[in-house]
Enzyme design. Structure first.
Site, PDB file in Angstrom:
ATOM      1  N   THR A 112      31.920  55.537  38.490  1.00 52.60           N
ATOM      2  CA  THR A 112      32.837  54.471  38.902  1.00 52.60           C
ATOM      3  C   THR A 112      33.355  53.674  37.706  1.00 52.60           C
ATOM      4  O   THR A 112      33.860  52.569  37.863  1.00 52.60           O
ATOM      5  CB  THR A 112      32.134  53.513  39.881  1.00 52.60           C
ATOM      6  OG1 THR A 112      30.919  53.025  39.274  1.00 52.60           O
ATOM      7  CG2 THR A 112      31.799  54.217  41.187  1.00 52.60           C
TER       8      THR A 112
ATOM      9  N   LYS B  57      38.901  42.390  45.957  1.00 49.22           N
ATOM     10  CA  LYS B  57      38.220  43.662  46.163  1.00 49.22           C
ATOM     11  C   LYS B  57      36.779  43.430  46.626  1.00 49.22           C
ATOM     12  O   LYS B  57      36.030  42.705  45.983  1.00 49.22           O
ATOM     13  CB  LYS B  57      38.245  44.476  44.874  1.00 49.22           C
ATOM     14  CG  LYS B  57      39.670  44.795  44.398  1.00 49.22           C
ATOM     15  CD  LYS B  57      39.685  45.506  43.061  1.00 49.22           C
ATOM     16  CE  LYS B  57      39.223  44.617  41.937  1.00 49.22           C
ATOM     17  NZ  LYS B  57      39.413  45.230  40.598  1.00 49.22           N
TER      18      LYS B  57
ATOM     19  N   GLY C 284      35.743  52.265  35.255  1.00 56.22           N
ATOM     20  CA  GLY C 284      37.189  52.073  35.206  1.00 56.22           C
ATOM     21  C   GLY C 284      37.881  52.031  36.550  1.00 56.22           C
ATOM     22  O   GLY C 284      39.112  52.163  36.614  1.00 56.22           O
ATOM     23  N   THR C 285      37.154  51.810  37.627  1.00 50.52           N
ATOM     24  CA  THR C 285      37.806  51.778  38.946  1.00 50.52           C
ATOM     25  C   THR C 285      38.786  50.612  39.065  1.00 50.52           C
ATOM     26  O   THR C 285      39.872  50.764  39.626  1.00 50.52           O
ATOM     27  CB  THR C 285      36.759  51.682  40.074  1.00 50.52           C
ATOM     28  OG1 THR C 285      35.835  50.617  39.775  1.00 50.52           O
ATOM     29  CG2 THR C 285      35.981  52.978  40.214  1.00 50.52           C
ATOM     30  N   GLY C 286      38.406  49.445  38.532  1.00 54.43           N
ATOM     31  CA  GLY C 286      39.315  48.299  38.593  1.00 54.43           C
ATOM     32  C   GLY C 286      40.567  48.522  37.764  1.00 54.43           C
ATOM     33  O   GLY C 286      41.675  48.179  38.190  1.00 54.43           O
ATOM     34  N   CYS C 287      40.393  49.105  36.578  1.00 59.41           N
ATOM     35  CA  CYS C 287      41.543  49.434  35.728  1.00 59.41           C
ATOM     36  C   CYS C 287      42.474  50.395  36.449  1.00 59.41           C
ATOM     37  O   CYS C 287      43.703  50.232  36.450  1.00 59.41           O
ATOM     38  CB  CYS C 287      41.075  50.071  34.419  1.00 59.41           C
ATOM     39  SG  CYS C 287      39.991  49.053  33.409  1.00 59.41           S
TER      40      CYS C 287
END
Length: 279
Positions: free
Chosen positions: A221, A189, A223-226
């Site tokens: 933003t 990412k 928790g965007t990866g989760c």
């Protein structure tokens, strides 16, 4: 049979998240279940760590005993069909090792590994002595690895990269650290790159696919990866093509970020709007 009819004939996928709990609901298992539900999967959860946190930061972490994490996984798999697993915050080396052991035992078709190390607030979510276990025990279990640039740097024991050209090398090196059997992908990412464009790279050892995007100016933003990794776990059993699943997951996350301000949760890094298409 049309594609819509084919989709309806498939059983509703069961997606499992193995991760920590964020009481604010923006990250961890609560966010994962929201994303999975929004994308048409039945969500299950195994709790691997407890946190005390809100949109401003993490004030405490309480680990779950590894034996109890193992018991949760075995109890679930003996009864419920699991089509895909997303692995997030594990926190400690013993938990990482037991999760890796159980994934090897039950061998789900899809394992999306989000190597969570640091919260959006900057708080550490993975003990430094556990990084080696993440690299050695978990990477071989993953069918799709989703690191951001700082996480990729830690996994490779080098500085985070700063250009798309360097990202290509990182994607290749990370893919080489994964198992060589079956279809394995790494999604690097690029959200930490400078500029308004956000390019992610998807690589399977052969193809290097760019997933372009545009940065949305917002503080929401958390928790965007989760959310992205959970979206992938929900979509992979429904879409046979991994690049298409990745494009759809990124599009879903982009809209969740775009509509995040409607939620007005907390005064720090707010959550994304997982149910933006409904309310």
């Amino acid at each position: 049979m049309s594609s819509r009819e084919a989709a309806k004939s498939r059983p509703i996928p069961h997606a499992l998240t193995i991760a920590g709990v964020d009481p604010s609901g923006g990250a961890g298992t609560l966010a994962d279940i929201k994303a999975m539900s929004a994308l048409g999967a039945y969500g299950c959860a195994v709790i691997a760590a407890l946190t005390a946190q809100n949109t401003q930061g993490v004030t405490g972490i309480s680990p779950v005993p590894p034996a109890f994490v193992a018991l949760q996984i075995d109890t679930l798999f003996t009864d419920v069909r699991i089509d895909a697993v997303k692995v997030g915050m594990l926190g400690q080396r013993p938990v990482i090792e037991v999760v890796a052991e159980k994934l090897a035992k039950w061998a789900p078709a899809h394992v999306v590994l989000d190597p969570v190390m640091v919260a959006k607030s900057g708080d550490l979510l993975l003990e430094k002595e556990a990084v080696g276990a993440m690299r050695e025990a978990m990477l071989p279990q993953a069918t799709l690895l989703t690191p951001n640039l700082p996480e990729a740097g830690v996994l490779l024991e080098e500085r985070p990269v700063e250009t798309v050209k360097e990202m290509r090398r990182v994607a290749e090196r990370l893919r080489n650290k994964m198992a060589h059997s079956g279809a394995r992908w790494v999604l690097v990412k690029g959200g930490h790159l400078p500029g308004n464009e956000t390019i992610d790279l998807l690589h399977d050892g052969d193809r290097m696919i760019e997933l372009p995007g545009h940065r949305i100016e917002t503080v929401n933003t958390h928790g965007t990866g989760c959310t992205l990794s959970a979206a992938l776990a929900a979509l992979l059993p429904q879409i046979d093509d991994v690049p298409e699943a990745a494009k759809r997951a990124k599009a879903y996350l982009t809209e969740a970020i775009r509509h995040a301000e409607r939620l007005s949760v907390g005064s720090g890094h707010g959550p994304v709007h997982h149910f933006h298409a409904w309310w």
